[in-house]
Design a protein around this motif. Structure first.
Motif, PDB file in Angstrom:
ATOM      1  N   THR A 159       0.745  -1.201  -0.133  1.00 22.18           N
ATOM      2  CA  THR A 159      -0.055  -0.031   0.084  1.00 22.18           C
ATOM      3  C   THR A 159       0.886   1.273  -0.003  1.00 22.18           C
ATOM      4  OG1 THR A 159      -1.874  -1.201   1.154  1.00 22.18           O
ATOM      5  CG2 THR A 159      -1.902   1.183   1.388  1.00 22.18           C
ATOM      6  N   LEU A 160       0.597   2.133  -0.962  1.00 21.01           N
ATOM      7  CA  LEU A 160       1.235   3.572  -1.041  1.00 21.01           C
ATOM      8  C   LEU A 160       1.346   4.523   0.336  1.00 21.01           C
ATOM      9  CD1 LEU A 160      -0.027   4.256  -4.547  1.00 21.01           C
ATOM     10  CD2 LEU A 160       2.440   3.751  -4.031  1.00 21.01           C
ATOM     11  N   SER A 185       0.247   2.060  10.484  1.00 22.93           N
ATOM     12  CA  SER A 185      -0.495   0.872  10.328  1.00 22.93           C
ATOM     13  C   SER A 185      -0.419   0.355   9.067  1.00 22.93           C
ATOM     14  CB  SER A 185      -2.106   1.027  10.402  1.00 22.93           C
ATOM     15  OG  SER A 185      -2.422   1.642  12.028  1.00 22.93           O
ATOM     16  N   ILE A 186      -0.149   1.267   8.067  1.00 22.31           N
ATOM     17  CA  ILE A 186      -0.053   0.734   6.712  1.00 22.31           C
ATOM     18  C   ILE A 186       1.434   0.136   6.508  1.00 22.31           C
ATOM     19  CG2 ILE A 186       0.679   1.633   4.169  1.00 22.31           C
ATOM     20  CD1 ILE A 186      -1.500   3.685   4.598  1.00 22.31           C
ATOM     21  N   VAL A 187       2.409   0.503   7.354  1.00 21.57           N
ATOM     22  CA  VAL A 187       3.661  -0.148   7.246  1.00 21.57           C
ATOM     23  C   VAL A 187       3.628  -1.468   7.706  1.00 21.57           C
ATOM     24  CG1 VAL A 187       6.068  -0.013   8.115  1.00 21.57           C
ATOM     25  CG2 VAL A 187       4.874   1.992   7.451  1.00 21.57           C
ATOM     26  N   ASP A 203       4.397 -12.791  -6.109  1.00 22.21           N
ATOM     27  CA  ASP A 203       5.231 -11.685  -6.287  1.00 22.21           C
ATOM     28  C   ASP A 203       4.874 -10.363  -5.453  1.00 22.21           C
ATOM     29  OD1 ASP A 203       7.065 -12.940  -7.765  1.00 22.21           O
ATOM     30  OD2 ASP A 203       6.545 -12.048  -9.827  1.00 22.21           O
ATOM     31  N   LEU A 204       5.751  -9.685  -4.837  1.00 21.10           N
ATOM     32  CA  LEU A 204       5.170  -8.311  -3.971  1.00 21.10           C
ATOM     33  C   LEU A 204       6.195  -7.460  -4.770  1.00 21.10           C
ATOM     34  CD1 LEU A 204       3.813  -7.432  -1.478  1.00 21.10           C
ATOM     35  CD2 LEU A 204       5.904  -7.602  -0.468  1.00 21.10           C
ATOM     36  N   ILE A 205       5.363  -6.435  -5.101  1.00 19.23           N
ATOM     37  CA  ILE A 205       6.128  -4.954  -5.373  1.00 19.23           C
ATOM     38  C   ILE A 205       6.025  -3.985  -4.415  1.00 19.23           C
ATOM     39  CG2 ILE A 205       6.407  -3.400  -7.351  1.00 19.23           C
ATOM     40  CD1 ILE A 205       5.132  -5.101  -9.273  1.00 19.23           C
ATOM     41  N   ASP A 206       7.161  -3.704  -3.489  1.00 17.38           N
ATOM     42  CA  ASP A 206       6.990  -2.759  -2.662  1.00 17.38           C
ATOM     43  C   ASP A 206       6.929  -1.273  -3.295  1.00 17.38           C
ATOM     44  OD1 ASP A 206       7.142  -1.622  -0.126  1.00 17.38           O
ATOM     45  OD2 ASP A 206       9.031  -2.500   0.369  1.00 17.38           O
ATOM     46  N   LEU A 207       5.576  -0.809  -3.359  1.00 19.46           N
ATOM     47  CA  LEU A 207       5.638   0.530  -3.957  1.00 19.46           C
ATOM     48  C   LEU A 207       5.679   1.469  -2.790  1.00 19.46           C
ATOM     49  CD1 LEU A 207       2.446   0.095  -6.412  1.00 19.46           C
ATOM     50  CD2 LEU A 207       4.927   0.046  -7.020  1.00 19.46           C
TER      51      LEU A 207
END
Length: 292
Positions: A159-160, A185-187, A203-207
């Motif tokens: 999540t951005l 909380s997002i972190v 796959d996870l893209i860490d935006l």
């Protein structure tokens, strides 16, 4: 690998004849719109087009849901685009619902790509048990997708980041107090999602990692992003997908210029400093334990 710059033809070549599913909130809708705009016009999407929502048609797509605008957690927006590729987008306020499960189970032809994110609505609009429900629902969703589509390229994005002064959107007056804690909380939510993605080999893209350095690209509400930032995010995703499916990267940002050795070294250092890197392993920043 550096983040690549995708032009119109590059994006079309990546997705030509492919079936793509996108699930998420308004930022995911922005990525959906930007992909369509890029493959139609090859330019940066105008801000007013990016911000519009629930319109009957956008650049040749079609809204499949009823056109009822609401700020409730039951808001529905389903869009579909069929041209060089088949793109399906659904606005979701919760990562897992029976409706979502039924839709996935109803698909007879596996999609080539699934791009998904859900978090801020889950944590802020589904009551005091939102965090525990979110953790359970992440696990159920990734289990469902991996079992149903073992050969599909499934990508979950973190999540951005949002501003501490975020307002509007999902932050209605009744939950406005959450803007002081939600960025943190997002972190934690991203950390948990990373563990689950590893568990299911997704796959996870860490935006969040990349965009924490681009906070000045947030618009006034502190939630959404300007057109240049949205295009940058799509370039990150497209680069990852190219690597995943083994397609050649466009290499549009390579610069070939004759100059002396010291000048070459200086330019190489500067280039490496300003171009963000996509990591080989998205999970190495987290201390993983068994995903409950």
């Amino acid at each position: 690998m550096s983040v690549e710059l995708f032009a119109k033809d590059d994006a079309i070549n990546l997705f030509k004849s492919q079936r793509i599913l996108m699930f998420g909130d308004s930022n995911m809708r922005a990525l959906y719109k930007d992909l369509i705009w890029l493959t139609r016009y090859g330019t940066l999407i105008p801000n007013e087009k990016l911000r519009a929502k629930n319109e009957d048609s956008f650049s040749g797509d079609k809204r499949l849901s009823e056109g009822v605008l609401t700020a409730s957690r039951n808001y529905v927006e389903i869009r579909e685009y069929k041209r060089e590729f088949h793109l399906h987008y659904e606005f979701i306020t919760r990562i897992y619902t029976k409706k979502f499960e039924d839709f996935i189970e109803s698909l007879k032809v596996p999609p080539n790509f699934i791009i998904m994110n859900s978090c801020v609505w889950d944590l802020s609009r589904w009551g005091p048990n939102g965090i525990q429900d979110y953790k359970a629902n992440v696990d159920k969703t990734l289990h469902l997708l991996r079992n149903k589509f073992p050969k599909t390229c499934i990508v979950f994005t973190t999540t951005l980041p949002i501003s501490l002064k975020a307002r509007g959107g999902f932050l209605t007056e009744n939950v406005q107090f959450l803007n002081a804690v939600l960025p943190f909380s997002i972190v934690e939510a991203n950390n948990y999602v990373a563990k689950c993605c590893r568990k299911y080999d997704i796959d996870l893209i860490d935006l969040h990692y990349y965009m924490q350095y681009q906070i000045d690209s947030l618009v006034m509400d502190g939630i959404h992003w300007d057109p240049a930032a949205i295009r940058f995010i799509n370039n990150i995703i497209f680069t990852n997908l190219c690597q995943k499916v083994g397609k050649q990267l466009p290499n549009n940002i390579a610069i070939h210029r004759k100059c002396n050795t010291k000048e070459n070294e200086r330019k190489e250092i500067a280039k490496n400093e300003i171009k963000p890197k996509i990591e080989q392993n998205y999970y190495n920043r987290y201390d993983f334990t068994t995903c409950n």
